[in-house]
Design an enzyme around this catalytic site. Structure first.
Site: not given
Ligand code: AMP
Length: 290
Positions: A62, A38, A33
């Site tokens: 998780q 990302h 998503a």
């Molecule tokens: P997730 O898909 O939510 O597990 O996130 C994957 C990676 O993207 C993780 O390292 C998150 O910290 C990073 N991430 C998610 N949202 C943001 C954001 N708004 N700004 C910067 N990095 C993000």
């Protein structure tokens, strides 16, 4: 065109080949998503490494709550298009049983990072960080990445991964990337898609509380006053159920009690809006009391 790999064996073959060619690999691990947050990680990987690789895996380990896992948004085609636009060479998108062959039964081996995971998200989501630490370790080993890119959005996760990489002497550099926000200040998150317009407006109390707190820290307020101000802002937002609001030491996430001028801290906040758990944080440095 970004290729999609679904097995660990094919992923290992691909990365072994890249390493044999002497390429540095930048890895971005995600649950899909994908949004601009990302994209910023993928862009950083592309810029600082020879090859950028990504993973899209909604890691069941998780999620404490089966309904939350079920509801998590999935959009692999759009995710691959985003990876392609950001210059990623390949995406690993495995099914749950490829990563965890005994799934849905538990996997006996688990990675636990003590201390930094004890409070905040660790308290609110038991088992969450063990699931993250285990999948991150497995993906780092399978990828042989030179650098792995993590968002400061999940600040406690970033601290945990730094600790994990350091304690296990993993041959990877952990790179933290700044939070990407919506035009109105809400930190981008795949979970935001589950908010109504009203919920989105309510959630803005989180960055607003951080803004108020940052100003107080800069003005040399006491830690108690800073934390109380975050609670006050959150209390004005009907429909926001605050989980925590805290001033912490940026590497260990230990509570900070003294507002020594020049001291750098991290402000952490989390709350639930419309059943969606949202987190945010900001850096701040204590100023001298005026
Ligand atoms: P997730 O898909 O939510 O597990 O996130 C994957 C990676 O993207 C993780 O390292 C998150 O910290 C990073 N991430 C998610 N949202 C943001 C954001 N708004 N700004 C910067 N990095 C993000």
């Amino acid at each position: 065109m970004t290729s999609v790999v679904t097995t660990l064996a094919a992923w290992r073959a691909l990365t072994a080949d890249l390493v044999a060619q002497g390429a540095t690999i930048g890895l971005t691990m995600t649950m899909g998503a994908l949004h601009e947050g990302h994209a910023s990680l993928l862009a950083a990987a592309r810029t600082s490494c020879d090859v950028s690789l990504a993973t899209v895996f909604v890691n069941p380990l998780q999620f404490g709550d089966a309904a939350d896992l079920e509801r998590y948004p999935r959009s692999l085609d759009a995710d691959v298009a985003m990876c392609d636009a950001q210059g990623a060479l390949a995406v690993l998108a495995p099914e749950a049983h490829e990563m965890w062959p005994s799934w849905p039964a538990s996997t006996p081996t688990s990675v636990h990072v003590a201390g930094v995971t004890d409070r905040f998200e660790g308290e609110g989501r038991p088992g969450h960080f063990d699931g993250v630490a285990t999948v991150v370790t497995k993906l780092l080993v399978a990828t042989q990445a030179s650098r792995a890119f993590f968002g400061e959005k999940d600040f406690q996760q970033l601290c945990m991964v730094r600790r994990l990489a350091s304690d296990l002497a993993l041959p990877v550099e952990i790179v933290g990337c700044p939070i990407v926000r919506d035009h109105d200040g809400l930190a981008l998150s795949s979970r935001n898609a589950r908010l109504t317009a009203t919920g989105h407006a309510t959630a803005l109390a989180l960055p607003r509380a951080l803004g108020v707190a940052s100003a107080l820290v800069a003005a040399g307020a006491t830690v108690d006053a800073v934390e109380a101000a975050m609670h006050e802002v959150a209390a004005t937002a009907t429909g926001l159920d605050l989980a925590y609001a805290a001033v912490v030491e940026p590497a260990t996430l230990e509570p900070v009690r003294d507002a020594t001028p020049g001291r750098a801290v991290r402000l952490l906040i989390a709350g639930i809006v419309e059943g969606v758990r949202l987190i945010d944080n900001a850096p701040a440095t204590f100023g001298r009391q005026r």
